[in-house]
Design a protein around this motif. Sequence first.
Motif, PDB file in Angstrom:
ATOM      1  N   LEU A 190      64.992  -0.396  94.780  1.00  6.53           N
ATOM      2  CA  LEU A 190      65.619   0.319  95.893  1.00  6.53           C
ATOM      3  C   LEU A 190      64.597   1.015  96.780  1.00  6.53           C
ATOM      4  O   LEU A 190      64.899   1.361  97.914  1.00  6.53           O
ATOM      5  CB  LEU A 190      66.620   1.344  95.359  1.00  6.53           C
ATOM      6  CG  LEU A 190      67.832   0.747  94.644  1.00  6.53           C
ATOM      7  CD1 LEU A 190      68.694   1.842  94.063  1.00  6.53           C
ATOM      8  CD2 LEU A 190      68.627  -0.137  95.585  1.00  6.53           C
ATOM      9  N   GLY A 191      63.422   1.260  96.270  1.00 10.64           N
ATOM     10  CA  GLY A 191      62.397   1.898  97.086  1.00 10.64           C
ATOM     11  C   GLY A 191      62.649   3.381  97.273  1.00 10.64           C
ATOM     12  O   GLY A 191      63.272   3.822  98.242  1.00 10.64           O
ATOM     13  N   ILE A 192      62.163   4.171  96.322  1.00  8.64           N
ATOM     14  CA  ILE A 192      62.335   5.619  96.377  1.00  8.64           C
ATOM     15  C   ILE A 192      61.228   6.209  97.248  1.00  8.64           C
ATOM     16  O   ILE A 192      60.089   5.757  97.199  1.00  8.64           O
ATOM     17  CB  ILE A 192      62.223   6.211  94.943  1.00  8.64           C
ATOM     18  CG1 ILE A 192      63.200   5.513  93.997  1.00  8.64           C
ATOM     19  CG2 ILE A 192      62.387   7.709  94.945  1.00  8.64           C
ATOM     20  CD1 ILE A 192      64.641   5.795  94.257  1.00  8.64           C
ATOM     21  N   ASP A 193      61.564   7.224  98.023  1.00  3.77           N
ATOM     22  CA  ASP A 193      60.585   7.951  98.828  1.00  3.77           C
ATOM     23  C   ASP A 193      59.499   8.511  97.904  1.00  3.77           C
ATOM     24  O   ASP A 193      59.801   9.174  96.908  1.00  3.77           O
ATOM     25  CB  ASP A 193      61.316   9.109  99.530  1.00  3.77           C
ATOM     26  CG  ASP A 193      60.413   9.849 100.509  1.00  3.77           C
ATOM     27  OD1 ASP A 193      59.215  10.004 100.214  1.00  3.77           O
ATOM     28  OD2 ASP A 193      60.930  10.289 101.547  1.00  3.77           O
ATOM     29  N   PRO A 194      58.221   8.242  98.208  1.00  3.44           N
ATOM     30  CA  PRO A 194      57.158   8.700  97.294  1.00  3.44           C
ATOM     31  C   PRO A 194      57.097  10.229  97.141  1.00  3.44           C
ATOM     32  O   PRO A 194      56.511  10.718  96.179  1.00  3.44           O
ATOM     33  CB  PRO A 194      55.874   8.149  97.931  1.00  3.44           C
ATOM     34  CG  PRO A 194      56.243   7.671  99.281  1.00  3.44           C
ATOM     35  CD  PRO A 194      57.714   7.412  99.305  1.00  3.44           C
ATOM     36  N   ARG A 195      57.700  10.972  98.050  1.00  2.00           N
ATOM     37  CA  ARG A 195      57.683  12.439  97.908  1.00  2.00           C
ATOM     38  C   ARG A 195      58.776  12.942  96.964  1.00  2.00           C
ATOM     39  O   ARG A 195      58.831  14.124  96.640  1.00  2.00           O
ATOM     40  CB  ARG A 195      57.862  13.101  99.282  1.00  2.00           C
ATOM     41  CG  ARG A 195      56.668  12.918 100.216  1.00  2.00           C
ATOM     42  CD  ARG A 195      57.062  13.210 101.641  1.00  2.00           C
ATOM     43  NE  ARG A 195      58.212  12.365 102.038  1.00  2.00           N
ATOM     44  CZ  ARG A 195      58.884  12.500 103.169  1.00  2.00           C
ATOM     45  NH1 ARG A 195      58.558  13.447 104.025  1.00  2.00           N
ATOM     46  NH2 ARG A 195      59.897  11.694 103.448  1.00  2.00           N
ATOM     47  N   ALA A 196      59.647  12.063  96.523  1.00  2.00           N
ATOM     48  CA  ALA A 196      60.757  12.481  95.648  1.00  2.00           C
ATOM     49  C   ALA A 196      60.231  12.888  94.279  1.00  2.00           C
ATOM     50  O   ALA A 196      59.248  12.331  93.782  1.00  2.00           O
ATOM     51  CB  ALA A 196      61.759  11.339  95.515  1.00  2.00           C
ATOM     52  N   LYS A 197      60.880  13.896  93.663  1.00  2.17           N
ATOM     53  CA  LYS A 197      60.430  14.382  92.358  1.00  2.17           C
ATOM     54  C   LYS A 197      61.568  14.506  91.344  1.00  2.17           C
ATOM     55  O   LYS A 197      61.332  14.605  90.156  1.00  2.17           O
ATOM     56  CB  LYS A 197      59.805  15.773  92.531  1.00  2.17           C
ATOM     57  CG  LYS A 197      58.517  15.769  93.323  1.00  2.17           C
ATOM     58  CD  LYS A 197      57.514  16.693  92.670  1.00  2.17           C
ATOM     59  CE  LYS A 197      56.092  16.290  92.990  1.00  2.17           C
ATOM     60  NZ  LYS A 197      55.900  15.994  94.424  1.00  2.17           N
ATOM     61  N   TRP A 198      62.810  14.592  91.834  1.00  2.00           N
ATOM     62  CA  TRP A 198      63.926  14.859  90.938  1.00  2.00           C
ATOM     63  C   TRP A 198      65.084  13.911  91.241  1.00  2.00           C
ATOM     64  O   TRP A 198      65.214  13.408  92.355  1.00  2.00           O
ATOM     65  CB  TRP A 198      64.419  16.309  91.088  1.00  2.00           C
ATOM     66  CG  TRP A 198      63.443  17.307  90.563  1.00  2.00           C
ATOM     67  CD1 TRP A 198      62.340  17.793  91.206  1.00  2.00           C
ATOM     68  CD2 TRP A 198      63.453  17.923  89.266  1.00  2.00           C
ATOM     69  NE1 TRP A 198      61.670  18.674  90.385  1.00  2.00           N
ATOM     70  CE2 TRP A 198      62.326  18.784  89.196  1.00  2.00           C
ATOM     71  CE3 TRP A 198      64.293  17.836  88.152  1.00  2.00           C
ATOM     72  CZ2 TRP A 198      62.041  19.538  88.055  1.00  2.00           C
ATOM     73  CZ3 TRP A 198      64.006  18.593  87.020  1.00  2.00           C
ATOM     74  CH2 TRP A 198      62.883  19.432  86.982  1.00  2.00           C
ATOM     75  N   VAL A 199      65.925  13.733  90.241  1.00  2.00           N
ATOM     76  CA  VAL A 199      67.150  12.957  90.404  1.00  2.00           C
ATOM     77  C   VAL A 199      68.298  13.817  89.902  1.00  2.00           C
ATOM     78  O   VAL A 199      68.203  14.395  88.817  1.00  2.00           O
ATOM     79  CB  VAL A 199      67.141  11.682  89.541  1.00  2.00           C
ATOM     80  CG1 VAL A 199      68.368  10.840  89.839  1.00  2.00           C
ATOM     81  CG2 VAL A 199      65.870  10.908  89.744  1.00  2.00           C
TER      82      VAL A 199
END
Lengths: 419, 262
Positions: A190-199
């Motif tokens: 899906l291609g997660i934003d590289p700045r993401a840290k949490w789900v």
Amino acid sequence: MSNSSPPDRHRLGRRALVAAAATTLAMPATAATPDPAITTLPDWSQILGDGVQAHPYGVPSPFEKHVIRRDVEWLTAGQQSSVNFTPLHALDGTITPNGLCFERHHGGVAAVDPDQHRLMIHGMMAKPVVLTMQDLKRLPRMNRIYFLECAANSGMEWRGAQLNGAQFTHGMIHNVQYTGVSLRSVFETLGIDPRAKWVMAEGADAAGLNRSIPLAKAMDDCMLAFAMNGEALRPEQGYPLRLVVPGWQGNMWVKWLRRLKIGDAPWETREETSKYTDLLADGRARRSTFVMDAKSVITSPSPQTAASPRGRMVISGIAWSGRGSVTRVDVSLDGGRNWQAARIDGPVQSLALVRFYVDLDWNGQEMLLQSRAQDSTGYLQPSKPDLRKIRGVNSIYHNNGIQTWLLRGDGVCENVEVS
Amino acid sequence: MGFVRMLKYLEEGLLFVNKKKQKNFLILVPWGRGWRVAVKPRYGEPLRTLVMTVFLCVGILAPSPITAAELLVGRPALPAEIAAWDIDARPDGKGLPPGQGNVKQGETLYLERCAACHGEFGEGAGRWPELAGGAGTLAHDRPFKTVGSYWPHATTAFDYIRRAMPFGQAQSLQADEIYALVAFILNLNDIVKDDFVASQDNLATIKMPNAAGFYDDDRETAERGFWVANPCMTDCKPPARITGHAGAIDVTPDSKTAPKME
């Protein structure tokens, strides 16, 4: 299909019951009179039993009807936000049968129609998506055995021995094989934003239970599971879809999973602030205590098991760790003064439960039975006094202290605290 | 040209089979990755294909290649779908919907929809959870954890009430109502004044009394002593004394003294 007569009365003649009662008692080493279990032919050896379709979905023998999940009524205000406990004292091996896995719900068991169930994944990513159960079942699958322990397991025992039974003191745990798909593989496509840290994971139940999970954990070993022990998840375990968060507290394994939202900070939801934070003696609280520490308990003998006879005895127990695999289990017969290595039998896998045994000859003397687990990181399960020195008694969560059973001369066990 | 040749061969085949006056004489059979036309065998006869069809017919008769769209699992979420489910709110205010509500409105709603369980003053009816009180008790022997005494963020109350309350009627409250309820619960806990209006703009700025009361998991340092290279096996401590019996308290289900619930 047979006409359903009540199974436990089905064709159990009086003779059979008498014989059954006799065999549940331990056999004396010598017999003065012939054993009626041998000299009298039981009904089941003479009359035909049930046909193949008597139980299209099999159930345990009626003689095992006491082996059930139990709740503790005074614990909670109602049944919908409540908990029941796995009957550990009556189980052996390492896999928990699906129907005996403890339950903890915050808004009752959601009765989800799988055709109407959707998983939405959105937030910090290129294209938010919706998946059906059919979609998920078209992705590459994996099978993994993991324990799931509620962070509040043994929580009633912080202030001292309270509940008389391994089911009640340690029964917020189960260990099953999950089938599902790797969360990482889904996220990668899906291609997660590289700045993401949490789900943030959210359930479709009436509590809409939501928890924040570090993205690193999601990308490490989390699973979207739709089956347990080879069959569809049970409704009370999140049918049709639950998150599997290996080694971490059960509350994070969101059931009836409907939504995953990707973000750059934790949500600090009610379940990770008001609850599942560990209040220490100084009034401050630890948060994000996700990992379950190494822990073990002797399940038999224990307060709910039948009185142990003198002579040969099998001490049986379980051990687990959220940090890796269990590398050793020791058992003490004298309340932790002296220890002997227990024998682990069955599979030893990371983040899964192991079964241990000590085989001994018991002379009828009182014993203070304890077990202590060590894991692959070197963490050694602490004594309750040592644990309380650091965590106080108000933490509710993460009580992994060493349990003591007093085995009395009459072969009956009691939950006790020792110095 | 290939196509023309194919037709020619096909024609020859037809003629060839026609001589035998067989009905339904030509059939398609899977062959490698494509299809071939074959003479329909009689029972017990070997299958005889017509050589010509393989690569010429593949484009016309074989299943079409899988498209990129078919390989996508799932489908794009529509904005209206995301809006329907996107109910979470974070401490930084992200996710709070537009709206507002004051303490007075909150009190009215609370008495109607919450007090039966949580008590008129948030003290909790029976064994239902308390929502107010407990300030300064967290280090006590019997700490009393409530929204006021324990929770680090007011936004969490919004997120939680929006998704889970009233218990058994989840997601039945409008944004303005939830703001009003949060305002009232904060007021019950003496965190905001009677004239407070909670809104999308100010909820994330409320200073909660125990906001600084939490710190991240430090077990690996604070409890370093639990990592032991060689566990003690003999004479590890003085003989153990029993200091407590569960039987003395006995609250175990089935025990004669266990509390009975109605």
